[in-house]
Design an enzyme around this catalytic site. Structure first.
Site, PDB file in Angstrom:
ATOM      1  N   ILE A  65       6.435  16.066  -6.342  1.00 13.32           N
ATOM      2  CA  ILE A  65       6.664  17.189  -6.248  1.00 13.32           C
ATOM      3  C   ILE A  65       7.389  17.773  -7.286  1.00 13.32           C
ATOM      4  O   ILE A  65       8.134  16.437  -8.011  1.00 13.32           O
ATOM      5  CB  ILE A  65       7.702  17.800  -4.628  1.00 13.32           C
ATOM      6  CG1 ILE A  65       8.981  16.546  -4.409  1.00 13.32           C
ATOM      7  CG2 ILE A  65       6.244  17.613  -3.515  1.00 13.32           C
ATOM      8  CD1 ILE A  65       9.476  16.987  -3.529  1.00 13.32           C
ATOM      9  N   ASP A  66       7.761  19.455  -7.532  1.00 17.33           N
ATOM     10  CA  ASP A  66       8.201  18.973  -8.485  1.00 17.33           C
ATOM     11  C   ASP A  66       9.455  19.425  -8.946  1.00 17.33           C
ATOM     12  O   ASP A  66       9.698  19.272  -8.126  1.00 17.33           O
ATOM     13  CB  ASP A  66       7.617  21.150  -9.597  1.00 17.33           C
ATOM     14  CG  ASP A  66       6.175  22.025  -9.384  1.00 17.33           C
ATOM     15  OD1 ASP A  66       5.923  20.523  -9.288  1.00 17.33           O
ATOM     16  OD2 ASP A  66       6.031  22.505  -8.402  1.00 17.33           O
ATOM     17  N   ARG A  67       9.996  19.448 -10.533  1.00 19.65           N
ATOM     18  CA  ARG A  67      11.251  18.355  -9.977  1.00 19.65           C
ATOM     19  C   ARG A  67      12.137  19.330  -9.368  1.00 19.65           C
ATOM     20  O   ARG A  67      13.218  19.439  -8.731  1.00 19.65           O
ATOM     21  CB  ARG A  67      11.573  18.631 -11.782  1.00 19.65           C
ATOM     22  CG  ARG A  67      13.637  17.779 -12.304  1.00 19.65           C
ATOM     23  CD  ARG A  67      13.712  17.943 -12.896  1.00 19.65           C
ATOM     24  NE  ARG A  67      14.947  17.178 -13.653  1.00 19.65           N
ATOM     25  CZ  ARG A  67      15.528  16.144 -14.344  1.00 19.65           C
ATOM     26  NH1 ARG A  67      14.941  16.596 -15.984  1.00 19.65           N
ATOM     27  NH2 ARG A  67      16.393  15.246 -14.303  1.00 19.65           N
ATOM     28  N   VAL A  94      12.413  20.918  -7.276  1.00 19.22           N
ATOM     29  CA  VAL A  94      11.239  21.455  -5.509  1.00 19.22           C
ATOM     30  C   VAL A  94      12.021  20.799  -4.494  1.00 19.22           C
ATOM     31  O   VAL A  94      12.109  19.490  -5.406  1.00 19.22           O
ATOM     32  CB  VAL A  94      10.041  21.136  -5.277  1.00 19.22           C
ATOM     33  CG1 VAL A  94       9.574  21.666  -3.904  1.00 19.22           C
ATOM     34  CG2 VAL A  94       9.751  23.053  -6.874  1.00 19.22           C
TER      35      VAL A  94
END
Length: 234
Positions: A66-68, A70
């Site tokens: 998952i994106d940094r 997030v």
């Protein structure tokens, strides 16, 4: 100041001999990249090594990312067999992932979004197109409005596809940027550089035990999250 995960404060949601599921803090990076910052997979390996007093190297593989900025649930395989089987479950869409997003504006009660997404590698950003074109990938998500405030809405999002920055880009494309996500049109950044997107839930059949696992990330300790979720039974 934003807290970063380390072997002593790692937020473990589920753990057995096959899998490790962690509640990732916003700011943690799942796998190493060009920044050279310590990644979550290395922190998790150090946690396992310390907890079980393991000699030598620890095996651990990231099933997904998952994106940094997030937070929320990330699944790791502790054996090559578990990693391969979990990767296949994701590939065949046998994993149900639920996200919560706090967005700017007024959202409809529920909606399905279908776009064609294309990634700009240089800017590390994706954009949504109304029609198919070479290089673009189809992106589908559905959301439900759980709570509508004066200026913000809390959405529950289910992904049918898993494209680069999909939730962030698709919600922004209909005028609902995620709070704090200035890359995709939010009015201002959050002080800790996080965005109000949470990998809230994940459900799948355990790749070895064959039991149904339903896991849930806790609500972040954040005044905005708390105010938007206080009317819900969570």
């Amino acid at each position: 100041m934003r807290e970063i995960s380390n072997p002593n404060n790692l937020r473990v949601v589920y753990e057995d001999n096959h899998l490790l599921v962690i509640d990732k803090r916003p700011g943690d990076i799942v796998q190493s990249d060009k920044t050279g910052d310590t990644c979550l997979i290395d922190v998790a390996k150090a946690y396992i090594k310390k907890k079980f007093d393991k000699p030598g190297d620890v095996y651990l593989g990231a099933v997904h990312r998952i994106d940094r900025p997030v937070g929320g649930l990330v699944v790791f395989g502790r054996t090559t067999k578990a990693l391969a089987r979990m990767t296949e479950l994701f590939k065949t869409k046998e994993v149900k992932k639920t996200y919560w997003a706090i967005v700017e504006g007024s959202a409809p009660q529920d909606k399905e979004l279908i776009s064609w997404m294309i990634k700009d590698e240089q800017k590390n950003k994706s954009r949504c197109l109304a029609k198919e074109r070479p290089g673009a990938k189809k992106a589908v998500l559905r959301f439900q409005n759980l709570f509508q405030g004066e200026t913000l809405a809390l959405l529950e999002v289910e992904l049918e596809t898993g494209r680069h920055h999909q939730i962030r880009a698709q919600l922004s494309s209909i005028g609902l940027p995620i709070r704090g996500d200035v890359k995709y049109g939010a009015k201002r950044a959050n002080k800790d550089q996080s965005i109000h997107l949470l990998a809230r839930g994940i459900q799948f059949v355990h790749p070895v035990k064959k039991e149904l696992l339903t896991l849930c990330a806790p609500i972040p300790d954040d005044s905005v999250w708390k105010s938007m979720t206080q009317s819900l039974s969570v």
